[in-house]
Design a protein around this motif. Structure first.
Motif, PDB file in Angstrom:
ATOM      1  N   LEU A 127      14.910  32.548  73.119  1.00 27.12           N
ATOM      2  CA  LEU A 127      15.380  32.721  71.741  1.00 27.12           C
ATOM      3  C   LEU A 127      16.281  31.589  71.280  1.00 27.12           C
ATOM      4  O   LEU A 127      16.370  31.300  70.096  1.00 27.12           O
ATOM      5  CB  LEU A 127      16.104  34.068  71.601  1.00 27.12           C
ATOM      6  CG  LEU A 127      15.201  35.295  71.757  1.00 27.12           C
ATOM      7  CD1 LEU A 127      16.010  36.573  71.703  1.00 27.12           C
ATOM      8  CD2 LEU A 127      14.114  35.320  70.687  1.00 27.12           C
ATOM      9  N   ASP A 128      16.957  30.947  72.223  1.00 29.89           N
ATOM     10  CA  ASP A 128      17.830  29.841  71.825  1.00 29.89           C
ATOM     11  C   ASP A 128      17.060  28.531  71.701  1.00 29.89           C
ATOM     12  O   ASP A 128      17.642  27.510  71.362  1.00 29.89           O
ATOM     13  CB  ASP A 128      18.981  29.681  72.822  1.00 29.89           C
ATOM     14  CG  ASP A 128      18.477  29.397  74.231  1.00 29.89           C
ATOM     15  OD1 ASP A 128      17.627  30.169  74.709  1.00 29.89           O
ATOM     16  OD2 ASP A 128      18.915  28.411  74.842  1.00 29.89           O
TER      17      ASP A 128
ATOM     18  N   MET B 186      14.062  27.525  64.378  1.00 32.35           N
ATOM     19  CA  MET B 186      14.913  26.446  63.883  1.00 32.35           C
ATOM     20  C   MET B 186      15.831  25.892  64.959  1.00 32.35           C
ATOM     21  O   MET B 186      16.694  25.075  64.668  1.00 32.35           O
ATOM     22  CB  MET B 186      15.698  26.864  62.631  1.00 32.35           C
ATOM     23  CG  MET B 186      16.507  28.116  62.754  1.00 32.35           C
ATOM     24  SD  MET B 186      15.493  29.583  62.893  1.00 32.35           S
ATOM     25  CE  MET B 186      15.317  30.111  61.220  1.00 32.35           C
ATOM     26  N   MET B 187      15.637  26.308  66.190  1.00 34.40           N
ATOM     27  CA  MET B 187      16.362  25.680  67.296  1.00 34.40           C
ATOM     28  C   MET B 187      15.389  24.926  68.219  1.00 34.40           C
ATOM     29  O   MET B 187      15.801  24.449  69.268  1.00 34.40           O
ATOM     30  CB  MET B 187      17.106  26.735  68.113  1.00 34.40           C
ATOM     31  CG  MET B 187      18.433  27.152  67.499  1.00 34.40           C
ATOM     32  SD  MET B 187      18.309  28.719  66.657  1.00 34.40           S
ATOM     33  CE  MET B 187      18.288  29.859  68.011  1.00 34.40           C
TER      34      MET B 187
ATOM     35  N   GLU C 265      24.356  23.729  59.201  1.00 35.89           N
ATOM     36  CA  GLU C 265      23.062  23.856  59.878  1.00 35.89           C
ATOM     37  C   GLU C 265      23.214  23.820  61.411  1.00 35.89           C
ATOM     38  O   GLU C 265      22.712  24.689  62.109  1.00 35.89           O
ATOM     39  CB  GLU C 265      22.124  22.740  59.415  1.00 35.89           C
ATOM     40  CG  GLU C 265      20.677  22.887  59.876  1.00 35.89           C
ATOM     41  CD  GLU C 265      19.938  24.010  59.147  1.00 35.89           C
ATOM     42  OE1 GLU C 265      20.177  24.193  57.942  1.00 35.89           O
ATOM     43  OE2 GLU C 265      19.150  24.699  59.794  1.00 35.89           O
TER      44      GLU C 265
ATOM     45  N   ALA D 146      23.016  26.917  64.119  1.00 35.37           N
ATOM     46  CA  ALA D 146      22.104  26.866  65.269  1.00 35.37           C
ATOM     47  C   ALA D 146      22.890  27.088  66.558  1.00 35.37           C
ATOM     48  O   ALA D 146      22.454  27.825  67.442  1.00 35.37           O
ATOM     49  CB  ALA D 146      21.368  25.529  65.313  1.00 35.37           C
TER      50      ALA D 146
ATOM     51  N   LEU E 146      23.624  30.786  66.823  1.00 34.66           N
ATOM     52  CA  LEU E 146      22.453  31.573  67.221  1.00 34.66           C
ATOM     53  C   LEU E 146      22.138  31.334  68.696  1.00 34.66           C
ATOM     54  O   LEU E 146      21.777  32.247  69.426  1.00 34.66           O
ATOM     55  CB  LEU E 146      21.244  31.201  66.358  1.00 34.66           C
ATOM     56  CG  LEU E 146      21.363  31.596  64.884  1.00 34.66           C
ATOM     57  CD1 LEU E 146      20.165  31.094  64.096  1.00 34.66           C
ATOM     58  CD2 LEU E 146      21.483  33.113  64.734  1.00 34.66           C
ATOM     59  N   ARG E 147      22.308  30.103  69.137  1.00 39.17           N
ATOM     60  CA  ARG E 147      22.058  29.800  70.548  1.00 39.17           C
ATOM     61  C   ARG E 147      23.062  30.559  71.414  1.00 39.17           C
ATOM     62  O   ARG E 147      22.710  31.175  72.404  1.00 39.17           O
ATOM     63  CB  ARG E 147      22.168  28.295  70.796  1.00 39.17           C
ATOM     64  CG  ARG E 147      21.042  27.504  70.161  1.00 39.17           C
ATOM     65  CD  ARG E 147      21.194  26.006  70.388  1.00 39.17           C
ATOM     66  NE  ARG E 147      21.050  25.685  71.793  1.00 39.17           N
ATOM     67  CZ  ARG E 147      22.003  25.129  72.531  1.00 39.17           C
ATOM     68  NH1 ARG E 147      23.163  24.841  71.994  1.00 39.17           N
ATOM     69  NH2 ARG E 147      21.800  24.873  73.788  1.00 39.17           N
TER      70      ARG E 147
ATOM     71  N   THR F 223      22.299  34.139  71.953  1.00 35.06           N
ATOM     72  CA  THR F 223      21.065  34.498  72.657  1.00 35.06           C
ATOM     73  C   THR F 223      20.972  33.898  74.055  1.00 35.06           C
ATOM     74  O   THR F 223      20.084  34.255  74.812  1.00 35.06           O
ATOM     75  CB  THR F 223      19.842  34.019  71.849  1.00 35.06           C
ATOM     76  OG1 THR F 223      20.009  32.641  71.521  1.00 35.06           O
ATOM     77  CG2 THR F 223      19.665  34.823  70.580  1.00 35.06           C
ATOM     78  N   MET F 224      21.876  32.997  74.384  1.00 36.12           N
ATOM     79  CA  MET F 224      21.763  32.303  75.668  1.00 36.12           C
ATOM     80  C   MET F 224      22.361  33.113  76.807  1.00 36.12           C
ATOM     81  O   MET F 224      23.125  34.039  76.592  1.00 36.12           O
ATOM     82  CB  MET F 224      22.547  30.985  75.610  1.00 36.12           C
ATOM     83  CG  MET F 224      21.795  29.840  75.057  1.00 36.12           C
ATOM     84  SD  MET F 224      22.886  28.410  74.971  1.00 36.12           S
ATOM     85  CE  MET F 224      22.456  27.618  76.512  1.00 36.12           C
TER      86      MET F 224
END
Lengths: 524, 399, 538
Positions: A472-473, A477-478, C168, C172, C175-176, C179-180
């Motif tokens: 997911l990471d 957009m990643m 941006e 990111a 979000l990383r 979820t990481m």
């Protein structure tokens, strides 16, 4: 030797399927494109390999199950020689007891241990997941939108994605938001009881990744795999002549559109002039210029090896360096005197996709090893005997067996060498022998390709199927990393078009097509 | 995860001592210590004012050893620093020093510092902050080794109008010929000594660089035979005053080091710190280039203005107003005893801070527990308020 | 029998907080508690004469200061003292000491790696960025993304705005981060095994995931987002043990006129015509109220004390699928004196809050592999503290109390329930692990309470012994907690509410779920809001 007059609008590095697809779409739009390939044939991982005199197998990918049908028809692949040896094959989950094997034919399940509940629940689950896949597919068919620095097109894609989600309805949308983040282990336990079935399905979620069934985000990888079913594959297919046929069909399609393909031409460097990308240098020393270069190599190879981090700013280089691409799938190729007898499996079922993943726990245990750079002592396997459908792959009466063997970590402790390879092959053969006891007697020749071997041959970092973990990471957009998520890179004129970009690998072809669209948009 | 014996077992020292500690301890009559990068250093040895005037009219000696120092060497060292720094390093000769800025990809300043070139591919980078993590990430893809040599090098700043004389009397013959930002190599009684004409005071001055084991000897030599001429150890407070008067910026004071920033928008680019002259956009790639290019085209968000502030109350931490609108804050300020000027550095939102803008500083000061607020007019000045000719003259003048 | 305005089921800290706010707003409130004592998992118990054990939760950081101040907990006896530092012991005889003092910490990390010492600044800044994003949402009700109500849309906008402000790349990175895995995240900063191991603990405590499982970086954030006196990420001890928090909350509740009834187990939430009418107790009593608030986790609430026939089918299904995983155990040990530790002979251990014995991520990950195989970790990850170094009220003078949090302990052993023998062997594994680094530890033990998930579930009512009342994975956070569509504290039946750690923002002794639920109840009653919002993190 310098080619000063730039004859090409675009140079594509690597004639893997995404490179060929990218080049073809560019050529269709009138661009003059050259593809440079280090190997002696086009196709990259879509290749057929004669590993022993007279015996050939698909060298890397062995099943075709999710090539985008749009691309296939846009490029008229069947006209260019894409022919199937078999389609809509059954999948058989081999039971450890040698009796209660489970068969999947499309969405139909059958087998001695299967309850009606499980059959029904599986079918319901599958239809729900396919509804989710439809939303994903729409998002996959275009560049991933930026969220903050978004232009009108990004805003449009986001709105569409939002609408697609809303269109699912409240319950489905909530469920997608939930399951998109969880692991396949929990999801399957919520719906199903049959351990063999769950083991087999969990394999589909984790094969080609650095995750086990209990790793969160493996439902996403399962949905990714389901794209094939969404595209209408109701079972894996085998190509006549092996996967190389796809490579050559894509090559021919590209050439028919005017793309030049130069094989045996390894690019050693992406050249820059000032801050712009201006072409490439080959191992022969020859330089070729073009205003646009699209790299089908994985992000790490592209930026670290071909371009060099020194031509990038350090923060971006750090992101690339930290991008995870640990491949875990090895290939076992066997030349066989005869078809091995799988215990309890009818003769006419030996040509199916055979899975050794008896329970989710088994798969999880196999995964545990790779976290520490160890090989699985009891690997999971995805087995094909393609010669049953395509006699051309082996001498008369003989057969070949090709198997995906996992988890065999690319970053093996102590490194891959002949001894490690022999040990891994033995582990795979012993596992196979538990299901096909006569296998040892039938082997005439064998070959074991570790992820490191696959990397050495095909150049994909870590031997990773997706040129970078589908986690997911590292998606949307990643993917592959912030700063080059829309195929363009920080170096103007340099693009990525390989599986390392959105949406990812697996003979899907979308990265190549999306990249071509982006190149065309930016060079209007 | 090893079962072998640890390389460096035990516990980290509670506080570090510089190689000059045996001498600074004796000299520090006020026992006013403060910690600088983990080292105990003198905030003030005797009296801040005396120390400050030693810098401006005699010789002030500052123990610079805690300054963070990195050695950069290897076949790609020159290419490496060129990509690391915003300045064009190709123009920097051997035995020359350059003032430099280090940016991240966002174009924000991670730190400023000085780069010493020993040879084509051998450098020392002195910084205010630890930046090894960034230096090593930046080294990916280069044939270069980068290591922290802070503890391996003792450093002493010798600053002030008589500093050249002081050092020449000590035996550094011909030092007066050394140009600003030049380096010279000496051997003093068998002790290898590197001298650079650099400093943080905006005055004539030198910095001595040597192996730690010779620190005490060199300190003693600097202070030997100084009966006729004043040579005074100076603490960080006096140095800071000289630094502000010279208009130099300090990390953590006039800007936040970019890698430590938590809040969005708190970073500052070289263009926003008055350091555009350190940025060479003709280089095709360096860290921060793309963001800085964008910023150059769009215009920076802030400018660091030098202000001459009405009255004599230092404008420390003052808000700056322009026609009643709050447009910025003072980052450094002091009454400057040599320039006889009330000077401040202020970070001001663009477009404000133009030369004719009627700026005012809101200054609070307390007298006998009574707070007073004044709105002091500020005038933007383009040159530092203190910039004596001797700073750049070669040969260095005698007094 | 008397009819109350509201009944809160369970006198854990969230139940007490919820009740205190309802009582403060003027409602007639009763808290019913199964055990003969209050506190739930926020409790101090004298299980060995002269010793007080914080025998479940053991340290405090997440407790919202807005609530503590608003409910006057200090006046009601609560004192929270921060503790500094920590240590991780290495198998090679070395150790890593974590100091609060930045300079000293730099030097200690630099002893292992100068690069890491410097990278720690970047790591610290990056994690604080994430806490700043999440902290303002702790005292807010999550929006329902599938709703079109103005309030939800406004709140969604508010949420989106906070994310968009990151830019941006910042977005990111966020979000990383969410979820990481904590292992992958730390690999991006540090090269030294022990430094990574020391920091990674916060990514797995209370969670049935390994350091290399995606999602564990968020769990670390959950342990970093609290504060003691404004120091974000700091942890402290409640003087007198964690029970002091529950006692102060109870005193606060009672000062507003609320009542608590102990030894009163609820067997059923009564529902008539789609509305709650009260609760039925194990002794046969029924207590009436229009509002019933459950501080039990979602599984116990919907599957144990509510009738399936009173509930919509989706709630029952979602409750069944709600993930509550037992992954931890606990030892509470009475000591005859302060143990010595190898390599720390000359170190003042009162400088050290927490002690750990896992020196690499691989070491911790293997502990998780054992859990997946349904057995307790043979080399467990321990979070061990000796609060009596700070707190004189928990043991007789010169004696000490040790609390050991243990990861991992599975809810069942090879598919069967825990036995007493399992529990004792589990305890032995833990004690042996500590004794490897402390030569006199074993001989100092006067009494040890060993708690496997079985004891935690049976005594405290934590399903599977899960300390967070539900995994803190992204699928169960924010508007997904406890389940999509029910994240705004309202149950599926009119008058029924949820206030446990199973609701947003999740577990830990935070009191935010209880307070947030009170806000929603008061809203439904059209009563002016009295629940405070979060302090601004400027």
């Amino acid at each position: 030797m310098t080619d000063s007059s730039s004859r090409y609008d675009v140079i594509v590095i690597g004639a893997g399927h995404n490179g060929l697809i990218c080049a073809s779409y560019l050529a269709k739009a009138g661009r003059k494109v050259l593809i440079l390939e280090s190997l002696d044939q086009a196709g990259g991982c879509a290749a057929t390999r004669e590993f022993s005199a007279g015996f050939s197998v698909s060298a890397c990918a062995q099943w075709l199950y999710q090539l985008s049908p749009d691309i296939s028809s846009d490029l008229h692949l069947e006209r260019h020689g894409l022919a199937y040896a078999a389609r809509e094959l059954n999948t058989i989950a081999l039971a450890a007891d040698g009796r209660s094997h489970l068969k999947r034919n499309g969405t139909q399940l059958s087998g001695p241990g299967l309850t009606d509940d499980d059959a029904r629940n599986f079918s319901n689950l599958n239809s729900q997941l396919l509804r989710f896949v439809k939303v994903l597919d729409n998002a996959f068919k275009q560049r991933p939108p930026k969220l903050v620095d978004s232009d009108w097109q990004d805003k449009l894609s986001l709105t569409k994605l939002g609408l697609d989600m809303k269109r699912l309805g409240k319950e489905d949308m909530n469920e997608l938001l939930r399951v998109g983040l969880i692991n396949i282990y929990d999801l399957l336990n919520e719906h199903l009881d049959n351990e063999l079935l769950k083991g087999a399905l969990s394999l589909d979620a984790v094969l080609g990744t650095h995750m086990g069934p209990r790793s969160p985000n493996t439902v996403f990888t399962y949905l990714y795999r389901l794209l094939g079913e969404h595209y209408g594959y109701s079972g894996p297919a085998l190509l006549s002549g092996g996967m190389g046929t796809l490579g050559s069909a894509l090559g021919k399609a590209a050439q028919s559109l005017g793309v030049d393909i130069r094989t045996n031409s390894a690019v050693t460097q992406i050249d820059t002039e000032g801050e712009r990308c201006c072409g490439v240098t080959l191992d022969s020393g020859e330089t070729l210029t073009a205003p646009v270069v699209a790299s089908n190599a994985d992000p790490k190879s592209t930026f670290r090896k071909l371009l060099g981090y020194r031509k990038l700013e350090a923060g971006f280089a750090r992101r690339i360096e930290l991008n995870r691409a640990k491949g875990n799938v090895a290939k076992l190729h066997l030349a066989l005197d005869d078809v091995p007898a799988f215990t309890g499996l009818p003769d006419n079922e030996h040509g199916a996709r055979l899975l050794i993943s008896p329970t989710m726990k088994y798969v999880e245990r196999a995964f545990n090893h790779c976290k520490y750079g160890e090989m699985s002592t009891e690997p999971v396997m995805d087995i094909s005997i393609p010669s049953l459908h395509d006699p051309s792959l082996a001498p008369d009466g003989k057969h070949v067996l090709s198997a995906l063997v996992s988890y065999m970590p690319s970053h093996l402790q102590g490194g891959w060498n002949d001894r490690a390879r022999a040990k891994a092959e033995q582990l795979a053969l012993n596992t196979l022998a538990k299901y096909a006891p006569d296998i040892h007697d039938k082997v005439l020749a064998s070959e074991f390709l570790s992820p490191a071997d696959i990397e050495a041959h095909f150049g994909n970092y870590g031997g990773h199927w997706h040129h970078g973990e589908i986690s997911l990471d590292q998606i949307m957009m990643m993917r592959p990393v912030p700063g080059c998520t829309q195929y363009a890179t920080p170096v103007s004129g340099l693009y990525l078009c390989g599986a390392g970009t959105h949406p990812g690998g697996g003979l899907l072809g979308l990265p190549g097509r999306n990249a071509a669209q982006e190149i065309l948009r930016q060079s209007k | 995860m090893t079962d072998t014996a640890p390389a460096n077992p035990g516990t980290a020292p509670r506080v570090l001592h510089t190689p000059f500690h045996s001498r600074t301890k004796v000299a520090n009559k006020m026992e006013r210590w403060e910690v600088w990068q983990g080292y105990n250093t003198a905030a003030c040895y005797t009296d801040v004012e005396l120390e400050y005037f030693a810098i401006r009219s005699n010789t002030g000696v500052f123990d610079l050893s805690p300054m963070v120092k990195y050695r950069i060497q290897g076949a790609d060292a020159a290419d490496y620093v060129d990509r690391l720094l915003t300045r064009n390093i190709r123009k920097l000769g051997t035995d020359r020093v350059a003032y430099v800025a280090i940016c991240n990809d966002a174009g924000n300043v991670i730190d400023d510092g000085t780069l010493f070139r020993f040879a084509d591919n051998e450098f020392r980078l002195c910084t205010q902050e630890h930046v090894l993590d960034w230096l090593l990430w930046s080294a990916e893809g280069f044939d270069v080794t980068v290591y922290d040599e802070t503890a391996d090098v003792a450093a002493l700043a010798v600053q002030g109008p008589t500093s050249c004389q002081t050092l020449r009397r000590m035996g550094l013959d011909g030092l007066q010929e050394l140009k600003p930002f030049g380096m010279a190599h000496y051997e003093l009684e068998g002790i290898p000594l590197m001298v650079s004409r650099t400093g943080f005071t905006g005055d004539l001055g030198y910095e001595l660089w040597l192996a730690p084991e010779h620190a005490e000897t060199v300190w003693d030599r600097v202070f030997a035979n100084t009966r006729q001429r004043t040579v005074r150890p100076i603490g960080s407070h006096a140095l800071d005053l000289a630094r502000i008067e010279a208009g130099f910026i300090a990390a953590g004071v006039d800007f936040v080091p970019a890698e430590q920033i938590v809040r969005n928008g708190r970073g500052r680019s070289p263009l926003e710190l008055g350091l555009e002259w350190l940025v060479d956009f003709s280089k095709p790639v360096f860290n921060g280039r793309q963001a800085l290019l964008q910023q150059r085209d769009k215009g920076p968000r802030y400018r660091l203005a030098k202000l001459s502030v009405e009255g004599n109350k230092p404008a420390e931490h003052a808000f700056i107003y322009c026609r009643g609108r709050e447009v910025g804050t003072v980052t450094s300020a002091a009454w400057c005893p040599s320039a006889k000027s009330n000077f401040a550095l202020a970070s001001i939102k663009t477009p404000y801070g133009r030369e004719r803008d009627p700026l005012k500083a809101e200054i609070y000061y307390m007298r006998e527990l009574h707070w007073t607020r004044t709105m002091a007019k500020c005038e933007i000045v383009n040159e530092p308020v203190f910039n004596p000719p001797r700073r750049l003259q070669t040969p260095a003048p005698d007094a | 029998m008397k009819k109350y305005d509201a009944i809160v089921i369970g006198a854990g800290h969230n139940g007490l907080t919820n009740a205190a706010y309802l009582a403060k707003a003027g409602l007639d409130v009763l808290v019913v508690e199964k055990n003969p004592y209050i506190g739930g998992a926020t409790v101090s118990r004298e299980l060995h004469e002269g010793w007080k054990y914080s025998n479940c939760s053991y340290v405090c950081s997440l407790l919202r200061p807005e609530i503590a101040r608003d409910l006057e907990l200090p006046r009601h006896g609560l004192q929270v003292q921060p503790y500094g530092g920590g240590v991780t012991f290495c198998r090679n005889g070395d150790h890593f000491l974590y100091y609060e003092d930045h300079e000293r910490l730099y030097r200690e990390i630099a002893r292992h790696s100068k690069r890491d010492a410097n990278a720690y600044d970047r790591y610290g800044a990056d994690v604080i960025k994430q806490t700043r994003l999440i902290r303002p949402f702790l005292l807010r009700t999550p929006p329902d993304p599938s709703s079109f109500k103005p309030r939800d849309l406004m709140e969604l906008r508010h949420l989106a705005k906070a994310f968009m402000e990151l830019g941006e790349e910042g977005l990111a990175d966020t979000l990383r981060f969410w979820t990481m895995s904590i292992g992958d995240y730390l690999d991006g900063y540090f090269e030294t095994d022990v430094v990574k191991a020391h920091l990674a603990g916060s990514g797995i405590i209370g969670t049935a995931l390994g350091v290399y499982s995606p999602g564990t970086a968020y769990v670390l954030l959950h342990h970093y987002m609290g504060d003691v006196d404004g120091n974000v990420g700091a942890w402290g001890f409640a003087r007198g043990g964690m029970g002091a928090i529950a006692n102060a909350l109870a005193a606060s509740l009672q000062s507003y006129g609320g009542e608590i009834r102990c030894a009163a187990e609820v067997t059923q939430i009564m529902v008539r015509n789609g509305k709650t009418t009260g609760v039925a107790l194990a002794n046969g009593d029924e207590v009436q109220a229009d509002i019933v608030v459950s501080n039990l986790d979602p599984k116990r609430t919907f599957l144990n004390i509510m009738a399936e026939s009173d509930l919509p089918a989706d709630v029952v299904r979602k409750a069944r699928n709600f993930k509550i995983r037992g992954s931890s155990g606990k030892l509470n040990i009475a000591l005859d004196g302060l143990p010595t530790f190898n390599g720390l002979e000359n170190v003042d251990t009162s400088m050290i809050g927490e002690m750990h014995f896992s020196d690499s991520l691989a070491h911790m990950e293997r502990a998780y592999d054992d859990w997946k195989d349904e057995t307790w970790s043979k080399e467990p990850y321990l979070d061990m503290l000796i609060p009596t170094q700070y707190d004189p009220t928990m043991a007789p003078p010169g004696k000490h109390m040790m609390t050991v949090f243990v990861q991992y302990a599975p809810p069942t052993i090879d598919g069967r329930d825990w036995t007493d023998e399992d529990r004792d062997n589990f305890g032995k594994t833990v004690i042996d692990t500590i004794a490897n680094y402390s030569p006199n530890f074993k001989e100092l033990i006067l009494h040890a309470e060993v708690r496997s998930p079985r004891e935690l579930e049976n005594e405290v009512g934590l399903t599977e012994g899960n300390i967070f009342m539900g995994e803190l994975t992204f699928d169960q956070l924010l508007f997904n907690r406890p389940f999509p569509g029910y994240a705004q504290y309202r149950g599926p039946v009119k008058g029924m509410y949820m206030c446990s750690s199973g609701t947003h923002p999740g577990g830990g002794v935070m009191a935010a779920p209880g307070a947030n639920a009170a806000r929603e109840i008061l809203r439904d009653l059209k009563h002016p809001n009295i629940v405070p919002g979060a302090y601004a993190d400027d």
